[in-house]
Design a protein around this motif. Structure first.
Motif, PDB file in Angstrom:
ATOM      1  N   LEU A  16     -94.567 -39.651 -65.189  1.00  0.00           N
ATOM      2  CA  LEU A  16     -93.609 -38.676 -64.319  1.00  0.00           C
ATOM      3  C   LEU A  16     -94.230 -38.507 -62.862  1.00  0.00           C
ATOM      4  CD1 LEU A  16     -92.292 -36.316 -66.903  1.00  0.00           C
ATOM      5  CD2 LEU A  16     -91.340 -38.135 -65.947  1.00  0.00           C
ATOM      6  N   GLY A  17     -95.350 -38.453 -62.602  1.00  0.00           N
ATOM      7  CA  GLY A  17     -95.849 -38.511 -61.478  1.00  0.00           C
ATOM      8  C   GLY A  17     -95.663 -39.813 -60.757  1.00  0.00           C
ATOM      9  N   VAL A  18     -95.931 -40.920 -61.117  1.00  0.00           N
ATOM     10  CA  VAL A  18     -95.817 -42.270 -60.616  1.00  0.00           C
ATOM     11  C   VAL A  18     -94.482 -42.517 -60.208  1.00  0.00           C
ATOM     12  CG1 VAL A  18     -96.163 -44.729 -60.839  1.00  0.00           C
ATOM     13  CG2 VAL A  18     -98.041 -43.422 -61.506  1.00  0.00           C
ATOM     14  N   ALA A  19     -93.399 -42.168 -61.086  1.00  0.00           N
ATOM     15  CA  ALA A  19     -92.267 -42.336 -60.772  1.00  0.00           C
ATOM     16  C   ALA A  19     -91.673 -41.459 -59.707  1.00  0.00           C
ATOM     17  CB  ALA A  19     -91.300 -41.796 -62.220  1.00  0.00           C
ATOM     18  N   LEU A  20     -91.919 -40.414 -59.647  1.00  0.00           N
ATOM     19  CA  LEU A  20     -91.402 -39.573 -58.350  1.00  0.00           C
ATOM     20  C   LEU A  20     -92.327 -39.850 -57.251  1.00  0.00           C
ATOM     21  CD1 LEU A  20     -91.817 -35.768 -60.142  1.00  0.00           C
ATOM     22  CD2 LEU A  20     -89.886 -37.324 -59.691  1.00  0.00           C
ATOM     23  N   ALA A  21     -93.437 -40.699 -57.091  1.00  0.00           N
ATOM     24  CA  ALA A  21     -94.235 -40.991 -55.940  1.00  0.00           C
ATOM     25  C   ALA A  21     -93.505 -42.438 -55.435  1.00  0.00           C
ATOM     26  CB  ALA A  21     -95.655 -41.279 -56.247  1.00  0.00           C
ATOM     27  N   THR A  22     -93.225 -43.389 -56.664  1.00  0.00           N
ATOM     28  CA  THR A  22     -92.489 -44.596 -56.069  1.00  0.00           C
ATOM     29  C   THR A  22     -91.180 -44.657 -55.729  1.00  0.00           C
ATOM     30  OG1 THR A  22     -92.134 -45.065 -58.531  1.00  0.00           O
ATOM     31  CG2 THR A  22     -94.498 -45.816 -57.493  1.00  0.00           C
ATOM     32  N   LEU A 138     -98.309 -35.717 -52.042  1.00  0.00           N
ATOM     33  CA  LEU A 138     -98.610 -36.233 -50.632  1.00  0.00           C
ATOM     34  C   LEU A 138     -97.498 -37.017 -50.176  1.00  0.00           C
ATOM     35  CD1 LEU A 138    -100.547 -35.977 -48.291  1.00  0.00           C
ATOM     36  CD2 LEU A 138    -101.975 -37.632 -49.236  1.00  0.00           C
ATOM     37  N   VAL A 139     -97.414 -38.011 -50.981  1.00  0.00           N
ATOM     38  CA  VAL A 139     -96.322 -39.087 -50.736  1.00  0.00           C
ATOM     39  C   VAL A 139     -95.031 -38.346 -50.500  1.00  0.00           C
ATOM     40  CG1 VAL A 139     -94.902 -41.088 -51.597  1.00  0.00           C
ATOM     41  CG2 VAL A 139     -97.430 -40.979 -51.757  1.00  0.00           C
ATOM     42  N   ALA A 140     -94.415 -37.375 -51.404  1.00  0.00           N
ATOM     43  CA  ALA A 140     -93.215 -36.880 -51.244  1.00  0.00           C
ATOM     44  C   ALA A 140     -93.055 -35.856 -50.049  1.00  0.00           C
ATOM     45  CB  ALA A 140     -93.004 -35.730 -52.300  1.00  0.00           C
ATOM     46  N   LEU A 141     -94.301 -35.180 -49.662  1.00  0.00           N
ATOM     47  CA  LEU A 141     -94.111 -34.433 -48.408  1.00  0.00           C
ATOM     48  C   LEU A 141     -94.137 -35.477 -47.211  1.00  0.00           C
ATOM     49  CD1 LEU A 141     -96.754 -31.737 -49.358  1.00  0.00           C
ATOM     50  CD2 LEU A 141     -94.577 -31.368 -49.015  1.00  0.00           C
ATOM     51  N   LEU A 142     -94.780 -36.609 -47.148  1.00  0.00           N
ATOM     52  CA  LEU A 142     -94.816 -37.333 -46.004  1.00  0.00           C
ATOM     53  C   LEU A 142     -93.420 -38.208 -45.813  1.00  0.00           C
ATOM     54  CD1 LEU A 142     -96.835 -38.701 -43.744  1.00  0.00           C
ATOM     55  CD2 LEU A 142     -97.250 -40.617 -45.431  1.00  0.00           C
ATOM     56  N   ILE A 143     -93.017 -38.360 -47.012  1.00  0.00           N
ATOM     57  CA  ILE A 143     -91.469 -39.075 -46.734  1.00  0.00           C
ATOM     58  C   ILE A 143     -90.536 -37.983 -46.465  1.00  0.00           C
ATOM     59  CG2 ILE A 143     -89.767 -40.510 -48.085  1.00  0.00           C
ATOM     60  CD1 ILE A 143     -92.305 -41.950 -47.510  1.00  0.00           C
ATOM     61  N   GLY A 144     -90.433 -36.864 -47.177  1.00  0.00           N
ATOM     62  CA  GLY A 144     -89.780 -35.832 -46.835  1.00  0.00           C
ATOM     63  C   GLY A 144     -89.851 -35.285 -45.190  1.00  0.00           C
TER      64      GLY A 144
END
Length: 270
Positions: A16-22, A138-144
């Motif tokens: 799930l973590g990888v899915a949310l990151a990708t 971190l990826v979610a925050l960066l993209i957001g």
């Protein structure tokens, strides 16, 4: 006894973590046609693993550093002396081969190359889980944070310049996010399958989306279903987990594409 003591629970949470990151990053990879770029970055992670084991540092740090370096090098050289796809193909396969050669020189160190190439989600530890979710956050925050600027520079670079947005800077943001995702997903699906989890859920979400935000949400949903469904399929049929997750994502893509075709035919007949 903590529920994290169950390796299947840890594997599910890792997926799930990888899915949310990708998911959100995968949308930009699809929109910008950066699949080759993703391949080069992912393949470089194997060299990072070998170097990390050589110098006895964190594998995550080694994979992240080399993936980020590959991203910067390929972006800097692209289009200068060779066509972009040619250069990225050379860099991708050279990095993978160099990583495998470097790994063969490691003495006294046990390295599971198959695990790093195709993933070993069932061996995810609590520490790995923490790294995966920290990277995904971190990826979610960066993209957001950069969503609007990234979207504008992706859809229309000229409009981005007019709005005071530097498309090259936004491209570097994507490079950093891609390097983080590669380092995070290495344990789950492996270097050879990381780009599949970036592209296939986003491609599956595209026919069902009427906007970029909806596509990112549906890509996250498709990636989560692929991760959990692939984990269940691998457990049930005793198949390799990483490839089974990717195959599940491919089935979702096929269903979405078929649904789009059926809907189009129905509209024409109506």
């Amino acid at each position: 006894m903590s529920f994290l003591d169950d390796f299947l629970v840890r594997a599910a949470l890792a997926g799930l973590g990888v899915a949310l990151a990708t998911a959100p990053l995968g949308c930009f990879v699809v929109w910008r046609r950066m699949a080759y770029f993703g391949d080069a970055t992912a393949h470089a992670a194997i060299l990072g693993v070998a170097l990390a084991l050589t110098f006895e540092v964190s594998i995550f740090a080694g994979a992240l550093s080399v993936a980020l370096l590959m991203a910067l090098v390929s972006a800097g050289l692209s289009g200068r002396t060779h066509a972009s796809d040619t250069l990225l193909g050379v860099l991708a396969h050279t990095a993978l081969a160099a990583g495998l050669v470097a790994a063969s020189f490691l003495s006294g160190v046990r390295i599971d190359l198959m695990g790093y190439l195709f993933g070993d989600i069932l061996a995810v530890s609590r520490a790995d889980l923490g790294v995966i979710w920290a990277g995904a956050a971190l990826v979610a925050l960066l993209i957001g944070w950069r969503w609007s600027a990234l979207l504008t520079s992706t859809l229309n670079p000229d409009l981005a310049y007019a709005a005071g947005i530097n498309p090259e800077r936004e491209r570097r943001v994507l490079m950093v996010a891609l390097a983080i995702v590669v380092a995070v997903a290495l344990k789950v699906v492996g270097a050879l399958l990381i780009v599949s989890m970036l592209i296939i859920p986003a491609a599956a979400a595209r026919p069902l989306s009427n906007g970029p935000e909806r596509m990112a949400i549906l890509a996250a949903l498709a990636g989560s279903i692929a991760a959990l469904g692939g984990l269940w399929g691998a457990w049930t049929f005793d198949t390799p987990t990483g490839p089974t997750i990717v195959c599940t994502a491919a089935v979702l893509f096929a269903l979405a594409t078929l649904g789009e075709r059926v809907a189009a035919l129905t509209t024409r007949r109506g």
